[in-house]
Design a protein around this motif. Structure first.
Motif, PDB file in Angstrom:
ATOM      1  N   ILE A 101       0.835  -1.204   0.000  1.00 32.17           N
ATOM      2  CA  ILE A 101       0.000   0.000   0.000  1.00 32.17           C
ATOM      3  C   ILE A 101       0.868   1.252   0.000  1.00 32.17           C
ATOM      4  O   ILE A 101       0.547   2.246  -0.663  1.00 32.17           O
ATOM      5  N   LEU A 102       1.976   1.205   0.727  1.00 36.77           N
ATOM      6  CA  LEU A 102       2.881   2.349   0.723  1.00 36.77           C
ATOM      7  C   LEU A 102       3.406   2.621  -0.689  1.00 36.77           C
ATOM      8  O   LEU A 102       3.515   3.781  -1.110  1.00 36.77           O
ATOM      9  N   GLY A 103       3.737   1.546  -1.422  1.00 31.30           N
ATOM     10  CA  GLY A 103       4.179   1.741  -2.803  1.00 31.30           C
ATOM     11  C   GLY A 103       3.110   2.390  -3.662  1.00 31.30           C
ATOM     12  O   GLY A 103       3.401   3.283  -4.473  1.00 31.30           O
ATOM     13  N   ILE A 104       1.852   1.959  -3.470  1.00 30.57           N
ATOM     14  CA  ILE A 104       0.748   2.553  -4.226  1.00 30.57           C
ATOM     15  C   ILE A 104       0.551   4.009  -3.835  1.00 30.57           C
ATOM     16  O   ILE A 104       0.325   4.882  -4.685  1.00 30.57           O
ATOM     17  N   LEU A 105       0.640   4.299  -2.546  1.00 28.65           N
ATOM     18  CA  LEU A 105       0.490   5.676  -2.082  1.00 28.65           C
ATOM     19  C   LEU A 105       1.566   6.584  -2.669  1.00 28.65           C
ATOM     20  O   LEU A 105       1.296   7.708  -3.103  1.00 28.65           O
ATOM     21  N   TYR A 153       3.143  16.538  -0.734  1.00 26.69           N
ATOM     22  CA  TYR A 153       2.817  15.121  -0.846  1.00 26.69           C
ATOM     23  C   TYR A 153       3.625  14.277   0.133  1.00 26.69           C
ATOM     24  O   TYR A 153       3.173  13.211   0.575  1.00 26.69           O
ATOM     25  N   ARG A 154       4.825  14.726   0.508  1.00 21.20           N
ATOM     26  CA  ARG A 154       5.613  13.967   1.489  1.00 21.20           C
ATOM     27  C   ARG A 154       4.920  13.983   2.859  1.00 21.20           C
ATOM     28  O   ARG A 154       4.892  12.969   3.563  1.00 21.20           O
ATOM     29  N   LEU A 155       4.381  15.146   3.217  1.00 23.40           N
ATOM     30  CA  LEU A 155       3.641  15.237   4.476  1.00 23.40           C
ATOM     31  C   LEU A 155       2.388  14.372   4.433  1.00 23.40           C
ATOM     32  O   LEU A 155       2.047  13.695   5.413  1.00 23.40           O
ATOM     33  N   ARG A 156       1.706  14.372   3.302  1.00 25.41           N
ATOM     34  CA  ARG A 156       0.506  13.533   3.154  1.00 25.41           C
ATOM     35  C   ARG A 156       0.878  12.054   3.210  1.00 25.41           C
ATOM     36  O   ARG A 156       0.144  11.239   3.774  1.00 25.41           O
ATOM     37  N   LEU A 157       2.025  11.692   2.650  1.00 27.12           N
ATOM     38  CA  LEU A 157       2.472  10.310   2.692  1.00 27.12           C
ATOM     39  C   LEU A 157       2.783   9.887   4.129  1.00 27.12           C
ATOM     40  O   LEU A 157       2.411   8.790   4.565  1.00 27.12           O
ATOM     41  N   ALA A 158       3.464  10.765   4.870  1.00 30.27           N
ATOM     42  CA  ALA A 158       3.772  10.447   6.264  1.00 30.27           C
ATOM     43  C   ALA A 158       2.494  10.315   7.087  1.00 30.27           C
ATOM     44  O   ALA A 158       2.368   9.404   7.926  1.00 30.27           O
ATOM     45  N   ARG A 159       1.535  11.202   6.841  1.00 31.25           N
ATOM     46  CA  ARG A 159       0.275  11.130   7.573  1.00 31.25           C
ATOM     47  C   ARG A 159      -0.478   9.835   7.243  1.00 31.25           C
ATOM     48  O   ARG A 159      -1.016   9.178   8.130  1.00 31.25           O
ATOM     49  N   VAL A 211      -0.838   2.468  10.262  1.00 35.14           N
ATOM     50  CA  VAL A 211      -0.131   1.585  11.197  1.00 35.14           C
ATOM     51  C   VAL A 211      -1.069   0.950  12.215  1.00 35.14           C
ATOM     52  O   VAL A 211      -1.085  -0.274  12.374  1.00 35.14           O
ATOM     53  N   PRO A 212      -1.908   1.707  12.945  1.00 34.50           N
ATOM     54  CA  PRO A 212      -2.798   1.041  13.908  1.00 34.50           C
ATOM     55  C   PRO A 212      -3.888   0.220  13.244  1.00 34.50           C
ATOM     56  O   PRO A 212      -4.338  -0.777  13.811  1.00 34.50           O
ATOM     57  N   GLU A 262      -8.404   8.885   0.502  1.00 34.53           N
ATOM     58  CA  GLU A 262      -8.807   9.941   1.402  1.00 34.53           C
ATOM     59  C   GLU A 262      -9.686   9.400   2.519  1.00 34.53           C
ATOM     60  O   GLU A 262      -9.586   9.812   3.677  1.00 34.53           O
ATOM     61  N   SER A 263     -10.593   8.482   2.195  1.00 27.18           N
ATOM     62  CA  SER A 263     -11.487   7.953   3.211  1.00 27.18           C
ATOM     63  C   SER A 263     -10.749   7.122   4.241  1.00 27.18           C
ATOM     64  O   SER A 263     -11.166   7.033   5.385  1.00 27.18           O
ATOM     65  N   TYR A 264      -9.642   6.526   3.853  1.00 26.79           N
ATOM     66  CA  TYR A 264      -8.851   5.753   4.793  1.00 26.79           C
ATOM     67  C   TYR A 264      -7.783   6.595   5.470  1.00 26.79           C
ATOM     68  O   TYR A 264      -7.490   6.413   6.650  1.00 26.79           O
ATOM     69  N   CYS A 265      -7.149   7.478   4.701  1.00 25.04           N
ATOM     70  CA  CYS A 265      -5.964   8.152   5.204  1.00 25.04           C
ATOM     71  C   CYS A 265      -6.174   9.618   5.456  1.00 25.04           C
ATOM     72  O   CYS A 265      -5.262  10.304   5.833  1.00 25.04           O
TER      73      CYS A 265
END
Length: 472
Positions: free
Chosen positions: A330-334, A348-354, A360-361, A469-472
């Motif tokens: 999923i990280l690769g897709i993001l 986009y880096r901040l959005r990726l970190a968020r 994670v949980p 967006e709905s997940y992250c």
């Protein structure tokens, strides 16, 4: 070089809990050979005493009268640690701490306890905590204090998680617009977190006091408590397993949404239900059978036979590994999706970190940190670090999931605001009907009505947010 006698006493002392590092050289001023000689003398005196004594049915009047009605008694013997006299059935026998111990002067007033069953057979447990080395006992007390503090932490964590998950569950179930496959999976995940928290907190209340021998006056109540405690232990293992399988369902569902764009997977929801609630029974039931047959001790809270514990541990580790691989995918897709939108979204880096921290949980990725470290390998500070890390994050994981996927979710917030606005409008409508003057004509323009204007001015929500967006 140690002789055979020294090696034998070292083996015995390792069973009693004396550190071998000290046993090889010094035992409070005694060498290993001297200690072995004292142990041999104690064993010889014990055997001589038992040979001179007669069974309870013979001339030993005191114990014979006590056991005369049943005719049963646990035989006197030397169990390689302490000398046991004949004991009455269905009672706790006591023996003074053996005098050959190097620290005997510190524990001379202590006793070793052992249970004599109603059938005249010794029980499998022996309590020699009163005869342990006081220095070692101090270390145990420090560890016990740390464990008690960790217990307070996870009690607070599971209680807070249960409360927030219950509120989140009611919110997702109440609003009709939130009823979709994704939120149905969230609801089942929240339920599994709640069941896990309730089962663990209930099991802690049912655990027996930390003593292996209940005593004469509590034997009947002990049996009932033991049955309830083992039942709670079984339910706890099932709820924990269900929690991990629903985390896996979340990962599988999200991965399919991202890979199969546009496929909302409503038809697979029954399969998700079967995986989430049915898969744990496939390894919990075999664990119960094997545990009952080969390690049926106390409340099943200790896992001395590691092979039996791996019946449950192996499937959980597999789900953690699969979810970790899904997380990396999923990280690769993001990354690929956010890079394509980099011109419109410079952050986009901040959005990726968020997004990463948000997932994670949901997927339980934090479990990977100490997953390779087995219980046999964890010792000392590493064991305490492993326990503290896992207990803290596992107990508060339900709280984090409920906050991230309910309370701060844009769709949920929109529905809550809409519901609040409708409640206010209904209240205003009732007040307007009560205060509207009778001179208003039937042919008036509806657009002039303030209620109609308020309803028409409310912006209706557009289509739902995209998957990420709905997940992250």
């Amino acid at each position: 070089m140690l002789n055979s006698c020294s090696l034998r006493v070292l083996l015995l002392l390792s069973l009693w809990g004396l550190p071998l590092r000290r046993a090889e050289t010094d035992f409070g001023g005694q060498t290993a050979g001297e200690l072995y000689q004292r142990w041999e003398r104690y064993r010889w005196e014990c055997q001589k005493t038992l040979d001179d004594a007669k069974p309870p049915s013979g001339g030993r009047q005191g114990l014979g009268e006590e056991l005369g009605l049943m005719g049963l008694a646990c035989n006197g013997s030397f169990d390689m640690y302490v000398c046991w006299d004949y004991a009455a059935p269905n009672a706790t026998a006591r023996a003074s701490c053996p005098w050959y111990l190097p620290w005997h002067w510190q524990v001379a007033a202590g006793f070793v306890l052992r249970w004599c069953g109603s059938d005249g057979q010794w029980g499998p447990w022996r309590d020699h905590t009163q005869c342990e080395n006081p220095e070692k006992h101090g270390v145990f007390q420090d560890q016990r204090l740390i464990l008690e503090r960790l217990r307070v932490v996870y009690t607070i964590g599971y209680s807070l998680s249960f409360a927030t998950l219950l509120i989140a569950l009611l919110i997702l179930s109440f609003f009709r617009r939130l009823r979709c496959t994704r939120n149905y999976i969230h609801i089942n995940l929240f339920t599994s977190f709640m069941m896990r928290a309730a089962a663990i907190l209930t099991r802690d209340r049912l655990l027996p006091p930390p003593r292996p021998y209940p005593g004469d006056q509590t034997q009947t109540r002990w049996n009932k408590a033991l049955a309830a405690c083992r039942t709670a232990q079984i339910l706890t293992q099932y709820c924990v397993g269900a929690n991990y399988t629903w985390l896996l369902v979340e990962g599988v569902y999200l991965h399919r949404l991202l890979v199969l764009v546009g496929g909302w997977e409503e038809g697979h929801f029954r399969g998700y239900l079967l995986l989430g609630w049915g898969a744990p029974a496939l390894f919990v039931i075999p664990w119960v059978i094997v545990r009952y047959l080969y390690e049926n001790t106390q409340c099943w809270e200790r896992n001395d036979v590691k092979a039996i514990w791996w019946i449950i541990r192996t499937p959980i580790l597999i789900t953690i590994l699969i979810n970790f691989l899904i997380f990396m995918r999923i990280l690769g897709i993001l990354v690929s999706k956010l890079r394509t939108r980099q011109m419109r979204c410079p952050d986009y880096r901040l959005r990726l970190a968020r997004s990463t921290l948000t997932l994670v949980p949901l997927l339980g990725v934090h479990e990977v940190v100490f997953a390779p470290v087995t219980e046999e390998q964890a010792r000392g500070a590493l064991r305490l670090a492993k326990l503290g890390f896992e207990i803290f994050l596992s107990s508060f994981q339900g709280f984090l999931v409920s906050v991230l996927y309910c309370f701060v979710n844009k769709e949920v917030q929109t529905e809550i605001r809409r519901g609040w606005d409708h409640c206010q409008l209904r209240h205003s409508l009732g007040d307007a009907h009560r205060q509207r003057p009778e001179r208003v004509s039937r042919g008036s323009n509806p657009a002039d009505d303030p209620i109609h204007h308020a309803l028409s001015s409310k912006s209706l929500p557009g289509p739902g947010d995209e998957v990420l967006e709905s997940y992250c």
